[in-house]
Scaffold this motif. Structure first.
Motif, PDB file in Angstrom:
ATOM      1  N   VAL A   1       0.839  -1.192   0.000  1.00  0.00           N
ATOM      2  CA  VAL A   1       0.000   0.000   0.000  1.00  0.00           C
ATOM      3  C   VAL A   1       0.881   1.252   0.000  1.00  0.00           C
ATOM      4  CG1 VAL A   1      -1.770   1.308   1.225  1.00  0.00           C
ATOM      5  CG2 VAL A   1      -1.823  -1.185   1.256  1.00  0.00           C
ATOM      6  N   LEU A   2       0.600   2.160  -0.911  1.00  0.00           N
ATOM      7  CA  LEU A   2       1.221   3.489  -0.954  1.00  0.00           C
ATOM      8  C   LEU A   2       0.242   4.486  -0.348  1.00  0.00           C
ATOM      9  CD1 LEU A   2       2.408   3.314  -4.664  1.00  0.00           C
ATOM     10  CD2 LEU A   2       3.946   3.372  -2.704  1.00  0.00           C
ATOM     11  N   LEU A   3       0.678   5.203   0.665  1.00  0.00           N
ATOM     12  CA  LEU A   3      -0.167   6.206   1.306  1.00  0.00           C
ATOM     13  C   LEU A   3       0.282   7.599   0.895  1.00  0.00           C
ATOM     14  CD1 LEU A   3      -0.424   4.740   4.935  1.00  0.00           C
ATOM     15  CD2 LEU A   3      -1.977   4.400   2.994  1.00  0.00           C
ATOM     16  N   GLY A   4      -0.675   8.406   0.449  1.00  0.00           N
ATOM     17  CA  GLY A   4      -0.394   9.791   0.099  1.00  0.00           C
ATOM     18  C   GLY A   4      -0.910  10.733   1.167  1.00  0.00           C
ATOM     19  N   SER A   5      -1.318  11.925   0.765  1.00  0.00           N
ATOM     20  CA  SER A   5      -1.784  12.910   1.729  1.00  0.00           C
ATOM     21  C   SER A   5      -3.063  12.446   2.407  1.00  0.00           C
ATOM     22  CB  SER A   5      -2.033  14.246   1.024  1.00  0.00           C
ATOM     23  OG  SER A   5      -3.089  14.121   0.082  1.00  0.00           O
ATOM     24  N   GLY A   6      -3.241  12.889   3.658  1.00  0.00           N
ATOM     25  CA  GLY A   6      -4.437  12.548   4.397  1.00  0.00           C
ATOM     26  C   GLY A   6      -4.197  11.662   5.602  1.00  0.00           C
ATOM     27  N   PHE A   7      -2.984  11.104   5.714  1.00  0.00           N
ATOM     28  CA  PHE A   7      -2.677  10.210   6.829  1.00  0.00           C
ATOM     29  C   PHE A   7      -1.719  10.840   7.841  1.00  0.00           C
ATOM     30  CE2 PHE A   7      -4.173   7.456   3.484  1.00  0.00           C
ATOM     31  CZ  PHE A   7      -4.948   6.519   4.153  1.00  0.00           C
ATOM     32  N   GLU A   8      -1.406  12.124   7.644  1.00  0.00           N
ATOM     33  CA  GLU A   8      -0.427  12.767   8.520  1.00  0.00           C
ATOM     34  C   GLU A   8      -0.856  12.767   9.982  1.00  0.00           C
ATOM     35  OE1 GLU A   8       0.043  14.553   4.404  1.00  0.00           O
ATOM     36  OE2 GLU A   8      -1.613  13.951   5.705  1.00  0.00           O
ATOM     37  N   ASP A   9      -2.152  12.819  10.232  1.00  0.00           N
ATOM     38  CA  ASP A   9      -2.645  12.828  11.607  1.00  0.00           C
ATOM     39  C   ASP A   9      -3.298  11.507  11.983  1.00  0.00           C
ATOM     40  OD1 ASP A   9      -4.831  13.040   9.960  1.00  0.00           O
ATOM     41  OD2 ASP A   9      -5.863  14.567  11.153  1.00  0.00           O
ATOM     42  N   ALA A  10      -2.909  10.436  11.280  1.00  0.00           N
ATOM     43  CA  ALA A  10      -3.603   9.160  11.476  1.00  0.00           C
ATOM     44  C   ALA A  10      -2.645   7.990  11.664  1.00  0.00           C
ATOM     45  CB  ALA A  10      -4.526   8.900  10.293  1.00  0.00           C
ATOM     46  N   PRO A  11      -1.648   8.079  12.571  1.00  0.00           N
ATOM     47  CA  PRO A  11      -0.748   6.930  12.751  1.00  0.00           C
ATOM     48  C   PRO A  11      -1.455   5.681  13.249  1.00  0.00           C
ATOM     49  CG  PRO A  11      -0.356   8.614  14.438  1.00  0.00           C
ATOM     50  CD  PRO A  11      -1.256   9.225  13.406  1.00  0.00           C
TER      51      PRO A  11
END
Length: 402
Positions: A79-89
């Protein structure tokens, strides 16, 4: 059959395009389902909502990835994660329990995107970083209010009275030109890709929203002296090692003469992916290699400069009309989509012999998009034939920070 990758992001188009260039099949989960994203994706699922991933809850993200995994078959790299996960560890950790993550892990993101932890880390490593606090500030004009894990600049406001609201913090204002050091990391060291210059496009309520960036040509004079650049690279490398950062990332900087400040690290492929993926070896292949713990050797830098700029909607479009999109556009909303006023409408791209020529071309092309939306005239010859068939899918709203 070629290997597949799953992509989850607020907007997955750039990652899908990079995946295709690397010979991979992209299966995309994002908020918009833009016209060109659907053309690139082997399959697509649209997430509900407008901002981020954690704010939508984990279940739609996990269910969407599960559905795409079933469609992709056995040969899924991860899985490649882009923007939107910065506050979702925490959500990242749940994804990592079911899929292999390509890029920074949840622990790394938690360390880099918590503003107080990051400031303390910079202090320990002797890296210049603006002061941050959640406590009331005496001179509010000297401070900004930012949302933890925010991206795109639209979340930045002038400091308010009292303590910072939940999930926000104050950051001291510092002056300087905005740059980003783009690099690959393998958990131990970094390989520098480019120093890109960035600019904002203020609106009435979003003074710091991101607008665009330019990657200089290989023959252009550097914007800062070698000694200062080496100092910045060394600082970013220390942070990458301290947080076990892997994959493609960028460091946002402000430069003021011989002084500089590190604002933040973005531990993911970002808005400059299109500009960086111009070497002979596909950048996504090197992102995967670095994520597996091996720092790749870089091909020579591109000779020409390249840039991109976001065109913001001048009005609300309850239903985007069918458009004959110029071939320099990206992130094209589907006909029938909802686009709010001042939300990103599309992206324009340009290349040229140097940064100045590219920025002028971007201005001209942004003007052509404005004329296209006004219906005034042709887009100065920059046109292409629309695809005969448009993929079906429900209309999606587009937030600021696309």
């Amino acid at each position: 059959m070629r290997d597949a990758v799953l992509i989850a992001a607020q907007s997955g188009r750039a990652l899908a395009q990079a995946a295709r260039r690397a010979g991979l099949r992209p299966y995309v989960l994002d908020l918009f389902g833009d016209e060109d994203t659907l053309e690139l994706a082997a399959a697509h699922r649209t997430l509900p909502g407008r901002f981020g991933m954690a704010r939508r809850g984990a279940e739609p993200v996990l269910a969407g990835l599960a559905a795409l995994t079933e469609m992709a078959g056995d040969r899924v790299l991860g899985v490649l994660l882009g923007s939107g996960f910065e506050d979702a560890p925490e959500l990242m950790a749940r994804i990592a329990a079911r899929h292999r993550l390509i890029g920074a892990g949840p622990g790394t993101v938690a360390a880099l995107k918590d503003p107080l932890l990051f400031a303390a880390l910079c202090q320990r490593l002797s890296i210049p970083h603006p002061r941050v606090t959640t406590e009331p500030v005496a001179n509010r004009r000297g401070w900004l209010l930012k949302r933890s894990g925010g991206s795109g600049g639209s979340h930045i406001r002038a400091a308010t009275a009292g303590c910072a609201p939940p999930d926000h913090y104050f950051q001291q204002r510092v002056a300087g030109r905005a740059f980003a050091l783009n690099f690959l990391a393998d958990g131990r060291g970094i390989a520098t890709l480019a120093l890109t210059e960035q600019w904002s496009r203020p609106s009435a309520v979003r003074r710091y929203r991101y607008a665009g960036a330019v990657a200089p040509g290989s023959g252009e004079p550097p914007p800062l002296a070698d000694e200062l650049l080496n100092e910045v690279i060394s600082a970013v490398a220390r942070l990458a090692e301290a947080t076990a950062l892997r994959g493609l990332a960028s460091a946002d900087l402000l430069l003021d003469g011989a002084r500089w400040w590190l604002l933040e690290i973005n531990p993911r492929p970002g808005a400059t992916l299109d500009l960086l993926d111009r070497r002979r070896t596909p950048l996504l292949a090197q992102h995967i290699e670095a994520s597996l713990g091996s720092l790749p050797s870089l091909d020579p830098s591109p000779v020409d400069a390249a840039g991109s700029e976001i065109c913001y909607a001048p009005q609300r479009y309850a239903s985007v009309p069918p458009l004959d999109w110029p071939d320099f556009t990206r992130d094209r909303p589907r006909a029938g989509s909802l686009v709010a006023r001042d939300a990103p409408f599309c992206t324009v791209t340009a290349g040229g012999p140097d940064s100045r020529a590219v920025q002028q071309s971007l201005r001209d092309r942004a003007g052509a998009i404005a004329a296209l939306l006004d219906g005034r005239e042709d887009t100065h010859g920059y046109r292409h034939h629309a695809a005969e068939h448009q993929r079906a899918g429900r209309a999606a709203g587009r937030p600021s920070g696309h």
